[in-house]
Design a protein around this motif. Structure first.
Motif, PDB file in Angstrom:
ATOM      1  N   TYR A  19       8.949  -8.858   1.684  1.00  0.00           N
ATOM      2  CA  TYR A  19       9.740  -7.967   2.528  1.00  0.00           C
ATOM      3  C   TYR A  19       8.798  -7.015   3.259  1.00  0.00           C
ATOM      4  N   PRO A  20       8.988  -6.834   4.571  1.00  0.00           N
ATOM      5  CA  PRO A  20       8.044  -6.012   5.357  1.00  0.00           C
ATOM      6  C   PRO A  20       7.923  -4.581   4.837  1.00  0.00           C
ATOM      7  N   LEU A  21       6.742  -4.004   5.042  1.00  0.00           N
ATOM      8  CA  LEU A  21       6.511  -2.610   4.697  1.00  0.00           C
ATOM      9  C   LEU A  21       7.412  -1.720   5.548  1.00  0.00           C
ATOM     10  N   ARG A  22       7.881  -0.630   4.975  1.00  0.00           N
ATOM     11  CA  ARG A  22       8.814   0.238   5.698  1.00  0.00           C
ATOM     12  C   ARG A  22       8.078   1.091   6.734  1.00  0.00           C
ATOM     13  N   GLN A  23       8.787   1.359   7.821  1.00  0.00           N
ATOM     14  CA  GLN A  23       8.250   2.226   8.867  1.00  0.00           C
ATOM     15  C   GLN A  23       8.002   3.625   8.297  1.00  0.00           C
ATOM     16  N   GLY A  24       6.886   4.203   8.656  1.00  0.00           N
ATOM     17  CA  GLY A  24       6.540   5.527   8.184  1.00  0.00           C
ATOM     18  C   GLY A  24       5.651   5.542   6.954  1.00  0.00           C
ATOM     19  N   MET A  25       5.552   4.416   6.261  1.00  0.00           N
ATOM     20  CA  MET A  25       4.677   4.334   5.093  1.00  0.00           C
ATOM     21  C   MET A  25       3.223   4.484   5.536  1.00  0.00           C
ATOM     22  N   VAL A  26       2.400   5.145   4.714  1.00  0.00           N
ATOM     23  CA  VAL A  26       0.991   5.314   5.021  1.00  0.00           C
ATOM     24  C   VAL A  26       0.175   4.418   4.096  1.00  0.00           C
ATOM     25  N   TRP A  27      -0.541   3.488   4.685  1.00  0.00           N
ATOM     26  CA  TRP A  27      -1.338   2.513   3.938  1.00  0.00           C
ATOM     27  C   TRP A  27      -2.728   3.090   3.688  1.00  0.00           C
ATOM     28  N   VAL A  57      -3.699   0.862  15.971  1.00  0.00           N
ATOM     29  CA  VAL A  57      -4.429  -0.293  15.447  1.00  0.00           C
ATOM     30  C   VAL A  57      -3.439  -1.333  14.945  1.00  0.00           C
ATOM     31  N   LEU A  58      -3.949  -2.510  14.707  1.00  0.00           N
ATOM     32  CA  LEU A  58      -3.146  -3.560  14.089  1.00  0.00           C
ATOM     33  C   LEU A  58      -3.638  -3.756  12.660  1.00  0.00           C
ATOM     34  N   LEU A  59      -2.718  -3.709  11.711  1.00  0.00           N
ATOM     35  CA  LEU A  59      -3.038  -3.939  10.304  1.00  0.00           C
ATOM     36  C   LEU A  59      -2.406  -5.255   9.875  1.00  0.00           C
ATOM     37  N   LYS A  60      -3.220  -6.104   9.269  1.00  0.00           N
ATOM     38  CA  LYS A  60      -2.734  -7.406   8.826  1.00  0.00           C
ATOM     39  C   LYS A  60      -2.945  -7.546   7.325  1.00  0.00           C
ATOM     40  N   ARG A  61      -1.866  -7.764   6.616  1.00  0.00           N
ATOM     41  CA  ARG A  61      -1.930  -7.978   5.169  1.00  0.00           C
ATOM     42  C   ARG A  61      -1.501  -9.405   4.873  1.00  0.00           C
ATOM     43  N   SER A  62      -1.999  -9.961   3.789  1.00  0.00           N
ATOM     44  CA  SER A  62      -1.537 -11.289   3.398  1.00  0.00           C
ATOM     45  C   SER A  62      -0.185 -11.150   2.709  1.00  0.00           C
ATOM     46  N   LYS A  63       0.621 -12.174   2.818  1.00  0.00           N
ATOM     47  CA  LYS A  63       1.916 -12.151   2.133  1.00  0.00           C
ATOM     48  C   LYS A  63       1.681 -12.129   0.624  1.00  0.00           C
ATOM     49  N   PRO A  64       2.330 -11.222  -0.097  1.00  0.00           N
ATOM     50  CA  PRO A  64       2.166 -11.197  -1.552  1.00  0.00           C
ATOM     51  C   PRO A  64       2.481 -12.532  -2.210  1.00  0.00           C
ATOM     52  N   SER A  65       3.428 -13.288  -1.647  1.00  0.00           N
ATOM     53  CA  SER A  65       3.810 -14.565  -2.252  1.00  0.00           C
ATOM     54  C   SER A  65       2.704 -15.605  -2.153  1.00  0.00           C
ATOM     55  N   LYS A  66       1.755 -15.416  -1.218  1.00  0.00           N
ATOM     56  CA  LYS A  66       0.661 -16.368  -1.046  1.00  0.00           C
ATOM     57  C   LYS A  66      -0.478 -16.134  -2.035  1.00  0.00           C
ATOM     58  N   ARG A  67      -0.453 -14.988  -2.691  1.00  0.00           N
ATOM     59  CA  ARG A  67      -1.397 -14.653  -3.763  1.00  0.00           C
ATOM     60  C   ARG A  67      -2.847 -14.924  -3.357  1.00  0.00           C
ATOM     61  N   GLU A  68      -3.582 -15.674  -4.176  1.00  0.00           N
ATOM     62  CA  GLU A  68      -5.023 -15.860  -3.955  1.00  0.00           C
ATOM     63  C   GLU A  68      -5.321 -16.602  -2.658  1.00  0.00           C
ATOM     64  N   GLY A  94     -12.273  -3.045  10.322  1.00  0.00           N
ATOM     65  CA  GLY A  94     -12.571  -2.859   8.908  1.00  0.00           C
ATOM     66  C   GLY A  94     -11.563  -3.522   7.991  1.00  0.00           C
ATOM     67  N   GLU A  95     -11.812  -3.389   6.702  1.00  0.00           N
ATOM     68  CA  GLU A  95     -10.895  -3.837   5.661  1.00  0.00           C
ATOM     69  C   GLU A  95     -10.553  -2.642   4.777  1.00  0.00           C
ATOM     70  N   VAL A  96      -9.309  -2.551   4.357  1.00  0.00           N
ATOM     71  CA  VAL A  96      -8.878  -1.441   3.507  1.00  0.00           C
ATOM     72  C   VAL A  96      -8.097  -1.992   2.321  1.00  0.00           C
ATOM     73  N   VAL A  97      -8.134  -1.250   1.232  1.00  0.00           N
ATOM     74  CA  VAL A  97      -7.429  -1.649   0.009  1.00  0.00           C
ATOM     75  C   VAL A  97      -6.381  -0.600  -0.326  1.00  0.00           C
ATOM     76  N   ARG A  99      -3.586  -0.081  -3.396  1.00  0.00           N
ATOM     77  CA  ARG A  99      -2.994  -0.550  -4.654  1.00  0.00           C
ATOM     78  C   ARG A  99      -3.404  -1.995  -4.964  1.00  0.00           C
ATOM     79  N   ARG A 100      -4.671  -2.251  -4.895  1.00  0.00           N
ATOM     80  CA  ARG A 100      -5.276  -3.556  -5.212  1.00  0.00           C
ATOM     81  C   ARG A 100      -4.920  -4.652  -4.200  1.00  0.00           C
ATOM     82  N   GLU A 101      -4.339  -4.265  -3.084  1.00  0.00           N
ATOM     83  CA  GLU A 101      -4.006  -5.230  -2.035  1.00  0.00           C
ATOM     84  C   GLU A 101      -4.854  -4.934  -0.799  1.00  0.00           C
ATOM     85  N   SER A 102      -5.515  -5.955  -0.263  1.00  0.00           N
ATOM     86  CA  SER A 102      -6.399  -5.776   0.891  1.00  0.00           C
ATOM     87  C   SER A 102      -5.659  -6.019   2.200  1.00  0.00           C
TER      88      SER A 102
END
Length: 287
Positions: A19-27, A57-68, A94-97, A99-102
């Motif tokens: 489920y997409p991250l909510r608007q206003g959340m700070v990563w 900027v554009l932030l791209k995270r991997s889907k949690p369901s895709k795991r490794e 750059g890359e940012v982490v 809560r253990r998610e890159s």
């Protein structure tokens, strides 16, 4: 019955995981989510405000369901983008982490992709306008190849027009030239999105575009041109579907050039660009 319920439950789990991250959340204490842009086969993209610089900027995270697998593909995309420095390619930031998610951070390209321009605004292109777009795209593709990589996803959703500049975006499927193929999931092209006019079928086209070879991106450019041409094509009702060479009204030398892209006539973007420059110059001289 139990098997169907279990499959339904697993699907719901995947839905909530991704489920997409909510608007206003700070990563990572820095990047404020402004807009969920969309997702591909393994990643989700967000337009964010960098609270340290104030830039978009554009932030791209991997889907949690895709795991490794998702994390591995995200790292590969990050490695590719770090090696690229071109005005028509989004800059790696750059890359940012969190809560253990890159996540991967890159420059956000303002503009509109070709797919949206065609589907939402009804934009059509002449053969010469489309060829000039192809020529512009040969610049970032040539830079990518010179750095030792291949894009493997040269399609209209990944081409953004911003003023006079044309960008090639989304390097999620990019890899090193000659790299052994690995499991990467679905390509994100639904049955409804398949183009018309290809006697060999879209599945064969897709497989050719995914090969880790420089000619794959040129092959993709050929089909990108055809997509632009089909935007203004209206088939005769009830008539049997024909090949693009029969359906589209193109100059003979233009057909030859596109056939060269599809058949791998040129091994490098530079050689292809030289041939295209001669073709466009001839058109200008005749005009």
């Amino acid at each position: 019955m139990v098997a169907r319920l279990w499959a339904w439950w697993k699907q719901r789990q995947l839905y909530w995981m991704d489920y997409p991250l909510r608007q206003g959340m700070v990563w990572a204490g820095r990047y404020r989510i402004e807009q969920y842009i969309g997702e591909g086969s393994y990643g989700q993209a967000y337009r964010c405000t960098d609270q340290q610089t104030g830039s978009t900027v554009l932030l791209k995270r991997s889907k949690p369901s895709k795991r490794e697998v998702g994390q591995r593909l995200l790292r590969r995309e990050s490695d590719v983008m770090q090696a690229l420095r071109h005005p028509q390619i989004p800059s790696w930031l750059g890359e940012v982490v969190h809560r253990r998610e890159s996540a991967l951070v890159m420059a956000f390209i303002e503009g509109e992709d070709l797919e949206r321009s065609m589907t939402e605004q009804g934009r059509t292109y002449t053969q010469w306008q489309a060829l000039r777009i192809v020529r512009e795209l040969l610049q970032p593709i040539g830079h990518l190849h010179a750095a030792g990589f291949v894009h493997r996803d040269v399609r209209i959703p990944n081409v953004v027009v911003c003023g006079e500049r044309i960008y090639l975006i989304d390097y999620g499927l990019a890899c090193r030239i000659g790299e052994e193929p690995q499991a990467e999931g679905a390509t994100g092209i639904s049955k409804e999105q398949e183009p018309i006019g290809f006697a060999d079928g879209w599945e064969a086209v897709k497989q050719r575009m995914r090969a880790p070879e420089t000619t794959s991106d040129l092959h993709g450019l050929g089909h990108l041109f055809l997509f632009l041409m089909y935007a203004g094509y209206e088939p005769d009702e009830g008539r049997e579907e024909l090949s693009w060479e029969q359906e589209l009204t193109l100059d003979t030398n233009v057909k030859s050039f596109i056939r060269g892209l599809l058949d791998g006539r040129w091994q490098t973007a530079m050689a292809c660009e030289q041939a295209l420059s001669h073709l466009l110059q001839d058109e200008e001289d005749d005009g």
